[in-house]
Design a protein around this motif. Sequence first.
Motif, mmCIF file in Angstrom:
data_model
loop_
_atom_site.group_PDB
_atom_site.id
_atom_site.type_symbol
_atom_site.label_atom_id
_atom_site.label_comp_id
_atom_site.label_asym_id
_atom_site.label_seq_id
_atom_site.Cartn_x
_atom_site.Cartn_y
_atom_site.Cartn_z
ATOM 1 N N GLU A 89 66.480 67.229 85.176
ATOM 2 C CA GLU A 89 66.316 66.141 84.192
ATOM 3 C C GLU A 89 64.786 66.542 83.296
ATOM 4 O OE1 GLU A 89 66.780 62.635 81.776
ATOM 5 O OE2 GLU A 89 68.152 64.000 82.936
ATOM 6 N N LEU A 90 64.012 66.929 83.827
ATOM 7 C CA LEU A 90 62.736 67.256 82.980
ATOM 8 C C LEU A 90 62.945 68.661 82.072
ATOM 9 C CD1 LEU A 90 59.780 67.105 85.698
ATOM 10 C CD2 LEU A 90 60.228 65.692 83.780
ATOM 11 N N VAL A 91 63.768 69.499 82.454
ATOM 12 C CA VAL A 91 64.193 70.440 81.480
ATOM 13 C C VAL A 91 64.854 69.954 80.498
ATOM 14 C CG1 VAL A 91 65.492 72.688 81.463
ATOM 15 C CG2 VAL A 91 64.162 72.484 83.502
ATOM 16 N N ARG A 92 65.935 69.329 80.647
ATOM 17 C CA ARG A 92 66.729 68.490 79.572
ATOM 18 C C ARG A 92 65.915 67.579 78.637
ATOM 19 N NH1 ARG A 92 68.504 63.913 77.376
ATOM 20 N NH2 ARG A 92 67.587 62.652 79.114
ATOM 21 N N LEU A 93 64.789 67.095 79.086
ATOM 22 C CA LEU A 93 63.962 66.177 78.243
ATOM 23 C C LEU A 93 63.214 67.179 77.213
ATOM 24 C CD1 LEU A 93 62.565 63.406 80.692
ATOM 25 C CD2 LEU A 93 64.114 63.036 78.615
ATOM 26 N N VAL A 94 62.532 68.247 77.986
ATOM 27 C CA VAL A 94 62.104 69.374 77.135
ATOM 28 C C VAL A 94 62.755 70.018 76.145
ATOM 29 C CG1 VAL A 94 60.653 71.598 77.327
ATOM 30 C CG2 VAL A 94 60.354 69.696 78.929
ATOM 31 N N GLU A 95 64.039 70.332 76.580
ATOM 32 C CA GLU A 95 64.987 71.110 75.696
ATOM 33 C C GLU A 95 65.405 70.025 74.494
ATOM 34 O OE1 GLU A 95 68.076 72.570 78.413
ATOM 35 O OE2 GLU A 95 66.988 74.258 78.762
ATOM 36 N N ASP A 96 65.453 68.728 74.769
ATOM 37 C CA ASP A 96 65.807 67.697 73.899
ATOM 38 C C ASP A 96 64.656 67.186 73.009
ATOM 39 O OD1 ASP A 96 68.292 68.073 74.829
ATOM 40 O OD2 ASP A 96 68.192 65.869 75.549
ATOM 41 N N GLY A 97 63.424 68.030 73.184
ATOM 42 C CA GLY A 97 62.221 67.627 72.508
ATOM 43 C C GLY A 97 62.007 66.205 72.655
ATOM 44 N N LEU A 98 61.997 65.625 73.838
ATOM 45 C CA LEU A 98 61.500 64.219 74.051
ATOM 46 C C LEU A 98 60.356 64.243 75.044
ATOM 47 C CD1 LEU A 98 64.908 62.626 74.957
ATOM 48 C CD2 LEU A 98 63.735 62.376 72.823
ATOM 49 N N LEU A 99 60.069 65.379 75.592
ATOM 50 C CA LEU A 99 58.843 65.830 76.390
ATOM 51 C C LEU A 99 58.296 67.009 76.089
ATOM 52 C CD1 LEU A 99 57.222 64.753 78.857
ATOM 53 C CD2 LEU A 99 58.980 66.194 80.301
ATOM 54 N N THR A 100 56.999 66.932 75.820
ATOM 55 C CA THR A 100 56.556 68.055 75.448
ATOM 56 C C THR A 100 55.175 68.445 76.386
ATOM 57 O OG1 THR A 100 56.571 68.023 73.035
ATOM 58 C CG2 THR A 100 54.985 69.468 73.608
ATOM 59 N N PRO A 101 55.453 69.660 77.430
ATOM 60 C CA PRO A 101 54.437 69.929 78.561
ATOM 61 C C PRO A 101 53.194 70.350 77.618
ATOM 62 C CG PRO A 101 56.080 71.450 78.420
ATOM 63 C CD PRO A 101 56.663 70.512 77.252
ATOM 64 N N THR A 102 52.026 70.188 78.513
ATOM 65 C CA THR A 102 50.719 70.699 78.091
ATOM 66 C C THR A 102 50.530 71.853 78.927
ATOM 67 O OG1 THR A 102 50.237 68.540 77.367
ATOM 68 C CG2 THR A 102 48.283 70.102 77.764
ATOM 69 N N VAL A 103 50.529 73.023 78.147
ATOM 70 C CA VAL A 103 50.151 74.314 78.997
ATOM 71 C C VAL A 103 48.769 74.940 78.813
ATOM 72 C CG1 VAL A 103 50.918 76.671 79.256
ATOM 73 C CG2 VAL A 103 52.376 74.957 78.650
ATOM 74 N N ALA A 104 47.906 74.825 79.786
ATOM 75 C CA ALA A 104 46.678 75.282 79.571
ATOM 76 C C ALA A 104 46.280 76.767 79.233
ATOM 77 C CB ALA A 104 45.680 74.621 80.779
ATOM 78 N N ALA A 105 46.865 77.415 80.081
ATOM 79 C CA ALA A 105 47.106 78.908 80.209
ATOM 80 C C ALA A 105 48.391 79.449 80.775
ATOM 81 C CB ALA A 105 45.662 79.117 81.159
ATOM 82 N N THR A 106 48.555 80.772 80.612
ATOM 83 C CA THR A 106 49.674 81.492 81.129
ATOM 84 C C THR A 106 49.311 82.674 81.621
ATOM 85 O OG1 THR A 106 50.960 80.588 79.407
ATOM 86 C CG2 THR A 106 51.970 82.496 80.399
ATOM 87 N N TYR A 107 49.617 83.145 82.762
ATOM 88 C CA TYR A 107 49.152 84.268 83.609
ATOM 89 C C TYR A 107 50.509 84.944 84.039
ATOM 90 C CZ TYR A 107 44.573 82.340 83.940
ATOM 91 O OH TYR A 107 43.266 81.937 83.775
#
Length: 130
Positions: A89-107
């Motif tokens: 469900e979280l993936v669906r919300l992100v894909e639908d633009g209803l939830l925007t995760p905050t990413v601090a860093a990528t490794y």
Amino acid sequence: MRGLGADEVIDYTTTPDFSSVAGDLDIVFETVGAYAGQAVAALRPGGTLVATLAQSLPPVAEPVAEPAARRGVRTAALLVESDRLGLTELVRLVEDGLLTPTVAATYPLGQAGAAQSTRSGPGKTVLTVD
């Protein structure tokens, strides 16, 4: 924080006791584990304190149970465990633009140790797999 919808932002480094500047709140989500006492003081009678850390359960904020009862503040616990249904469900919300995760860093996965020992600010640290 305003970008996430906060009307008022309190900097904990300059205002260590947020209850001194915030009051008459309806609900406080205590996500750190050290501010339950301040939360009770900042809540209006009839307000709710929700503890979200496993070490707070059960009972919720035992040291503040009496002050909460005196102020008419309800205490509750919320423990979320990751499962396939919830993550889907979280993936669906992100894909639908209803939830925007905050990413601090990528490794990259090979630097997982460095990622774990580096504090990157607000947001999640993400490991990438190639």
